[in-house]
Design an enzyme around this catalytic site. Structure first.
Site, mmCIF file in Angstrom:
data_model
loop_
_atom_site.group_PDB
_atom_site.id
_atom_site.type_symbol
_atom_site.label_atom_id
_atom_site.label_comp_id
_atom_site.label_asym_id
_atom_site.label_seq_id
_atom_site.Cartn_x
_atom_site.Cartn_y
_atom_site.Cartn_z
ATOM 1 N N TYR A 1 -23.738 -34.209 1.661
ATOM 2 C CA TYR A 1 -23.962 -32.763 1.698
ATOM 3 C C TYR A 1 -25.097 -32.411 0.745
ATOM 4 O O TYR A 1 -25.125 -32.868 -0.395
ATOM 5 C CB TYR A 1 -22.692 -32.012 1.259
ATOM 6 N N GLU B 1 -28.966 -25.384 3.853
ATOM 7 C CA GLU B 1 -27.871 -26.341 3.819
ATOM 8 C C GLU B 1 -28.136 -27.469 4.811
ATOM 9 O O GLU B 1 -28.490 -27.213 5.957
ATOM 10 C CB GLU B 1 -26.571 -25.614 4.191
#
Ligand code: GDP
Ligand code: MN
Length: 390
Positions: A109, A197
């Site tokens: 992530y 993101e």
């Protein structure tokens, strides 16, 4: 302002951030044509909506052959996809992204946000990327690492390397991911982003790092200087009432209660919503008509608020400093006449030209409930809803 995954990936390409090969398609046939042009033997078909959680909801499907690409695309386009992030109503899928599939060795992530507490762009990373990142953050917060960027010097190499090492990378992988972070940070700054993101960032089995999913949102107040970002806006993904309101220079946000609010000033609008909650009611919206509200603007505000079928009473709360109570009163009278409003309207006016404003309202012969101050107005609006319900 949010944009679609395929648009974010286009932007990433222009910053040399590695993403899978792929293109958007609006029909099964088009998806097939895209897949034929891409190299490879496996493809991914991904529903394009402004919400995540697609993988777990059937919005990301793998295809082992070309027929499957067409079938998946045909199935997705036109469907209403309900994910954890869309709410019950879901989102209509109007296009899909068709990409070359990759064999994944590991999922990470990576995120960039503006941390309001430190007022700094902050990098967030985790070695436990993928579809369960929210759970990881909630149950194992130590697995999520952060690094705040000093705006005076920008993202430093040691910081990107620290993040890369922090998610367990070693050797030249550290340099690869650090470079990617640097480009992502540049893109974020250049485009006035609020959030970027990459989840998952993947290490493929053949050793490359790729942004497999990509999401960005941008500061609405900076769009005037970001024309190429503004062009990416998809009004179909936004609440039509909010779109209409922004066209009339009104700041409107839809909520799920039943007391419609028309207020001037964001602070007073918040206080009004609090007061409604205090008396046991629920606001249907936030609406700031701003300063210098003309009668037309008030009438537009009424129209937008009343387009919400849940609204059972309207509370209008104006503290006229730059505004004038007589302008507002004229707007209210015009709106009540033109729109044939059927729900109770509570009016609280204060400030400049209050006397004239009240005279206009009282002289109009229209039905409305007068309130003297904020809590009086909120209580009367909540009671009006209760009266309508019983
Ligand atoms: P989200 O669920 O809306 O966040 O959609 P993502 O784009 O993150 O996709 C969900 C999941 O699909 C990813 O976490 C991957 O595990 C999987 N996925 C997407 N593309 C590929 C691919 O090319 N190969 C493989 N093996 N899995 C993929
Ligand atoms: Mn994702």
């Amino acid at each position: 302002m949010d944009i679609h995954e395929y648009q974010t990936k286009e932007l990433f390409r222009s910053y040399d951030i590695p993403v899978p090969d792929g293109r958007v398609a609006h029909s099964g046939k088009q998806a097939l044509a895209v897949a034929e042009e891409l190299n490879g033997e496996r493809w991914v078909v991904k529903a394009q909506i402004h919400a995540g959680g697609r993988g777990k909801a059937g919005g990301v499907l793998m295809a082992d052959n070309l027929e499957a690409v067409e079938q998946h695309a045909d199935k997705m386009i036109g469907m209403t996809l309900v994910t954890k992030q869309t709410g019950e109503a879901g989102r209509l899928v109007q296009r899909v992204l068709v990409e070359q599939a990759h064999a994944i060795a590991q999922e990470f992530y990576l995120g960039l946000v503006i941390d309001r507490a430190t007022q700094r762009i902050t990098l967030i990373a985790s070695a436990s990327g993928g579809m369960n990142i929210e759970e990881v953050a909630a149950t194992n917060p130590q697995k999520v690492i952060r690094e705040a960027v000093d705006p005076a010097v920008g993202l430093q190499d040691f910081q990107s390397r620290k993040i890369a090492a922090g998610i367990g990378l070693t050797g030249k992988q550290i340099g690869q991911v650090a470079k990617m972070l640097k480009k992502l940070y540049r893109c974020f700054r250049d485009k006035d982003a609020l959030m970027a993101e990459i989840n998952p960032l993947v290490l493929t089995k053949d050793g490359q790092f790729l942004a497999l999913d990509a999401k960005m949102s941008f500061d609405g107040n900076a769009l005037y200087r970001q024309p190429e970002i503004t062009d990416l806006r998809d009004f179909d993904e936004e609440d039509p009432k909010e779109v209409e309101a922004s066209g009339h220079d009104l700041n409107y946000i839809a909520l799920d209660g039943n007391v419609g609010c028309i207020v001037n000033g964001a602070g007073l609008a918040m206080a009004t919503m609090d007061a409604i909650s205090h008396y046991g009611g629920r606001p249907a919206n936030f609406l700031d008509v701003g300063g210098g509200a003309s009668p037309e603007k008030i009438a537009n505000a009424f129209r937008i608020v009343l387009e919400d079928p849940n609204v059972m009473a309207v509370l209008i709360n104006i503290y006229a400093g730059i505004n004038r109570c007589d302008w507002i009163a004229n707007g209210i009278v015009q709106a009540i006449r033109d729109l044939a409003i059927e729900v109770p309207v509570v009016v609280r006016l204060a400030g400049t030209n209050l006397e004239q404003g009240l005279q206009i309202l009282q002289g109009s012969g229209l039905e409305y409930i007068q309130a003297d101050h904020l809590s009086d107005a909120a209580e009367k609006a909540v009671n009006a809803v209760k009266g309508a319900e019983s």
